[in-house]
Write a protein that holds these residues in place. Structure first.
Motif, PDB file in Angstrom:
ATOM      1  N   ALA A  33       0.845  -1.196   0.000  1.00  0.00           N
ATOM      2  CA  ALA A  33       0.000   0.000   0.000  1.00  0.00           C
ATOM      3  C   ALA A  33       0.875   1.239   0.000  1.00  0.00           C
ATOM      4  O   ALA A  33       2.069   1.178   0.317  1.00  0.00           O
ATOM      5  CB  ALA A  33      -0.924  -0.001   1.217  1.00  0.00           C
ATOM      6  N   ASP A  34       0.278   2.362  -0.347  1.00  0.00           N
ATOM      7  CA  ASP A  34       1.017   3.626  -0.400  1.00  0.00           C
ATOM      8  C   ASP A  34       1.239   4.224   0.985  1.00  0.00           C
ATOM      9  O   ASP A  34       2.160   5.019   1.175  1.00  0.00           O
ATOM     10  CB  ASP A  34       0.268   4.640  -1.279  1.00  0.00           C
ATOM     11  N   THR A  35       0.387   3.863   1.935  1.00  0.00           N
ATOM     12  CA  THR A  35       0.523   4.419   3.284  1.00  0.00           C
ATOM     13  C   THR A  35       0.557   3.289   4.305  1.00  0.00           C
ATOM     14  O   THR A  35       0.014   2.193   4.071  1.00  0.00           O
ATOM     15  CB  THR A  35      -0.636   5.365   3.633  1.00  0.00           C
ATOM     16  N   ASP A  49      -2.985   2.175   5.308  1.00  0.00           N
ATOM     17  CA  ASP A  49      -3.627   1.264   4.364  1.00  0.00           C
ATOM     18  C   ASP A  49      -3.047  -0.143   4.468  1.00  0.00           C
ATOM     19  O   ASP A  49      -3.774  -1.135   4.339  1.00  0.00           O
ATOM     20  CB  ASP A  49      -3.473   1.791   2.938  1.00  0.00           C
ATOM     21  N   ASP A  62      -4.485  -1.807   7.467  1.00  0.00           N
ATOM     22  CA  ASP A  62      -5.873  -2.172   7.203  1.00  0.00           C
ATOM     23  C   ASP A  62      -5.956  -3.461   6.390  1.00  0.00           C
ATOM     24  O   ASP A  62      -6.832  -4.308   6.639  1.00  0.00           O
ATOM     25  CB  ASP A  62      -6.574  -1.036   6.455  1.00  0.00           C
ATOM     26  N   GLN A  63      -5.052  -3.651   5.436  1.00  0.00           N
ATOM     27  CA  GLN A  63      -5.057  -4.878   4.645  1.00  0.00           C
ATOM     28  C   GLN A  63      -4.728  -6.089   5.501  1.00  0.00           C
ATOM     29  O   GLN A  63      -5.379  -7.140   5.392  1.00  0.00           O
ATOM     30  CB  GLN A  63      -4.061  -4.753   3.491  1.00  0.00           C
TER      31      GLN A  63
END
Length: 254
Positions: free
Chosen positions: A193-195, A198, A201-202
Motif C-alpha cells: 500500500a502507499d501508506t 492502508d 488495514d489490509q
C-alpha cells in the motif's frame, strides 16, 4: 579499544537503531559481525540475551556483549533474496522454519521475521541460512506479568495480532514467514500500500491474495496453504512453521 579489542573493517549495513560492521580482533581469530547501537542500547542487550539462549545451526551465534555493542557470527552471503532459484529459497526458508520452531519451544517469539533478517552464512547457493536480529523478540513468559502493547515489527510482514496490541505467539512468526515465502516465490509481499495505515488495514481486513491462475507455476494448493498460515485468527494457523513450509515445498514440487 572501544569494542573490547574488536576493530571495524567494513560497514555492512544500517538498521533502525544500529550499524553492523565486519570486524576483526586485534589478537587474531576469525572475523565477526560487530553491531553498534546508535540508540536504544537496551534493545542490543535484549537481542544478545534472547539469541544467546538459543542453540540452533540456523540461528546466528552470539559472541560478546559490550557497552552499546555486540559481536556475533559473521554471515558472508547477504540476504536470502540473493538466492537466484526457487528451490534454494524454499530450502533456506525451511531451515528458518526449523530455527523459529526451536525458539518457540524455548518460549521466544522473534516478532520481526523478514528477508533482511534471513542471511546466508557463505556466498554460495547451498549455504546455510541464518536467522538474525532478536531485537524485537518477545518471551512468552512476559505475558504473565504485563501486556506487551504494540510490537516493533516490519509492516509488510506484521501479523494482525501485533498490529492490534495483542500478545505475540508462535503463530505470529508463522504469519510473517508466510509473507516472506510469498515474496520470495511471487516477487512481492502479499500486501502492499502507499501508506502505513492502508497496509495495516489490509493485514487486519483484506483476504489473502490468490496467485493460482495469475502467476505461472503456482498451484491452487499454494494459495490454500498460505491462506491458512496467514489466517486473521492466530489459532487457525498451522501448528508449526515446519509444518507450513513442508506443505509449501510439496505443493511447489509437483
Amino acid at each position: 579499544m572501544r569494542f573490547g579489542g574488536y576493530e571495524p573493517d567494513e560497514l555492512l549495513g544500517h538498521g533502525g537503531y544500529a550499524s553492523v560492521y565486519r570486524a576483526h580482533h586485534r589478537d587474531g581469530g576469525a572475523d565477526v559481525a560487530l553491531k553498534v547501537a546508535r540508540a536504544h542500547r537496551h534493545r542490543l542487550a535484549r537481542e544478545f540475551a534472547f539469541a544467546a539462549r538459543l542453540d540452533h545451526p540456523h540461528i546466528v551465534r552470539m559472541h560478546r556483549l559490550g557497552d552499546g555493542w555486540l559481536t556475533m557470527e559473521l554471515a558472508r552471503g547477504g540476504t536470502v533474496t540473493h538466492l537466484p532459484g526457487r528451490e534454494d529459497r524454499l530450502r533456506a526458508l525451511t531451515e528458518i522454519a526449523g530455527a523459529l520452531d526451536h525458539a518457540h519451544r524455548r518460549g521466544i517469539v522473534h516478532c520481526d521475521v523478514k528477508p533482511s533478517n534471513i542471511l546466508l552464512s557463505r556466498d554460495d547457493p547451498q549455504s546455510p541460512a541464518l536467522l538474525v536480529d532478536f531485537g524485537s523478540a518477545h518471551a512468552l513468559a512476559e505475558d504473565v506479568w504485563h501486556h506487551p502493547g504494540r510490537a516493533d515489527a516490519s509492516l509488510p510482514y506484521a501479523a494482525p495480532e501485533l498490529l492490534t496490541g495483542h500478545p505475540p505467539s508462535a503463530a505470529t512468526d508463522e504469519y510473517a514467514l508466510a509473507c516472506v515465502c510469498v515474496e520470495l516465490v511471487i516477487g512481492t509481499p502479499p500486501f502492499a500500500a502507499d501508506t502505513a495505515m492502508d497496509l495495516v488495514d489490509q493485514h487486519l481486513h483484506a483476504p489473502v491474495p490468490r496467485y493460482h491462475g495469475r502467476v505461472d507455476g503456482i498451484p491452487h494448493a499454494f494459495d490454500s496453504i498460505v491462506a491458512k498460515a496467514m489466517a486473521k485468527d492466530p489459532d487457525a494457523r498451522y501448528r508449526s512453521c515446519t509444518e507450513f513450509m513442508g506443505l509449501i515445498a510439496r505443493a511447489l514440487s509437483r
